[in-house]
Design a protein around this motif. Structure first.
Motif, short mmCIF file in Angstrom:
data_model
loop_
_atom_site.label_atom_id
_atom_site.label_comp_id
_atom_site.label_asym_id
_atom_site.label_seq_id
_atom_site.Cartn_x
_atom_site.Cartn_y
_atom_site.Cartn_z
N PHE A 23 0.84 -1.21 0.00
CA PHE A 23 0.00 0.00 0.00
C PHE A 23 0.87 1.25 0.00
O PHE A 23 0.65 2.18 -0.78
CB PHE A 23 -0.94 0.00 1.20
N LEU A 24 1.86 1.30 0.89
CA LEU A 24 2.71 2.48 0.99
C LEU A 24 3.53 2.67 -0.28
O LEU A 24 3.71 3.80 -0.75
CB LEU A 24 3.63 2.37 2.21
N PRO A 56 4.68 6.84 18.93
CA PRO A 56 4.39 5.43 18.68
C PRO A 56 3.56 5.29 17.40
O PRO A 56 2.56 6.00 17.24
CB PRO A 56 3.59 4.98 19.90
N VAL A 57 3.97 4.41 16.50
CA VAL A 57 3.26 4.28 15.23
C VAL A 57 1.82 3.82 15.43
O VAL A 57 0.96 4.11 14.60
CB VAL A 57 4.00 3.38 14.22
N GLU A 58 1.53 3.14 16.54
CA GLU A 58 0.16 2.73 16.82
C GLU A 58 -0.76 3.94 16.91
O GLU A 58 -1.95 3.86 16.61
CB GLU A 58 0.07 1.94 18.14
N ALA A 63 -5.55 8.55 12.83
CA ALA A 63 -5.33 9.53 11.76
C ALA A 63 -5.45 8.87 10.38
O ALA A 63 -6.03 9.46 9.46
CB ALA A 63 -3.97 10.19 11.91
N LEU A 64 -4.94 7.67 10.24
CA LEU A 64 -5.04 6.96 8.96
C LEU A 64 -6.49 6.64 8.63
O LEU A 64 -6.91 6.71 7.47
CB LEU A 64 -4.21 5.68 8.99
N ALA A 65 -7.27 6.28 9.63
CA ALA A 65 -8.67 5.92 9.41
C ALA A 65 -9.54 7.14 9.14
O ALA A 65 -10.44 7.09 8.30
CB ALA A 65 -9.21 5.15 10.62
N GLU A 66 -9.27 8.23 9.83
CA GLU A 66 -10.10 9.43 9.68
C GLU A 66 -9.67 10.30 8.52
O GLU A 66 -10.44 11.11 8.04
CB GLU A 66 -10.07 10.24 10.98
N GLY A 67 -8.45 10.16 8.10
CA GLY A 67 -7.93 10.96 6.99
C GLY A 67 -6.83 11.88 7.45
O GLY A 67 -7.05 12.70 8.34
N ASP A 81 -9.26 2.18 4.94
CA ASP A 81 -10.26 1.35 5.61
C ASP A 81 -9.56 0.62 6.76
O ASP A 81 -8.32 0.60 6.83
CB ASP A 81 -10.95 0.40 4.63
N PRO A 82 -10.31 0.04 7.68
CA PRO A 82 -9.70 -0.59 8.86
C PRO A 82 -8.63 -1.64 8.53
O PRO A 82 -7.60 -1.71 9.20
CB PRO A 82 -10.89 -1.22 9.59
N GLY A 83 -8.85 -2.44 7.51
CA GLY A 83 -7.86 -3.44 7.14
C GLY A 83 -6.57 -2.80 6.65
O GLY A 83 -5.47 -3.25 6.99
N GLN A 84 -6.69 -1.74 5.87
CA GLN A 84 -5.50 -1.04 5.38
C GLN A 84 -4.75 -0.39 6.54
O GLN A 84 -3.52 -0.39 6.56
CB GLN A 84 -5.90 0.03 4.36
N VAL A 85 -5.48 0.16 7.49
CA VAL A 85 -4.84 0.76 8.66
C VAL A 85 -4.01 -0.29 9.39
O VAL A 85 -2.84 -0.08 9.70
CB VAL A 85 -5.88 1.38 9.62
#
Length: 97
Positions: A23-24, A56-58, A63-67, A81-85
């Motif tokens: 993805f990245l 922490p990357v967690e 932020a990834l999910a919300e944009g 989406d949650p799986g991509q996150v």
């Protein structure tokens, strides 16, 4: 060809992390260094291997999910989406090692 030199060994990554790397590579590598070495093609875009030095990357999951709306000036706004996150976080965790 240079991008292939910095690609993590596929057999060394769990499936979630492999998908996160893919993805990245497809969506972020134009500006960011997404592997363990090399500089970012866009100077103001931080290499992803340094993100864990800031926080922490967690903590990036929300932020990834919300944009993500901040970053370097030319960064597009996007959300995952949650799986991509989960996949992206799994890959980012491998960069701390």
């Amino acid at each position: 060809m240079a991008l292939l030199l910095h690609q993590p060994a596929a057999q060394a990554l769990e499936p979630h992390a492999q998908r996160g790397y893919a993805f990245l590579q497809a969506n972020c590598a134009r500006c960011h260094a997404v592997g363990r070495a090399g500089g970012s093609p866009l100077a103001e875009a931080p290499p992803f291997r340094t993100l864990h030095e800031r926080y922490p990357v967690e903590n990036l999951a929300e932020a990834l999910a919300e944009g993500i709306t901040t970053g370097h000036p030319s960064m597009p706004e996007f959300s995952l989406d949650p799986g991509q996150v989960d996949d992206v976080i799994a890959y980012l965790k491998t960069l701390k090692k």
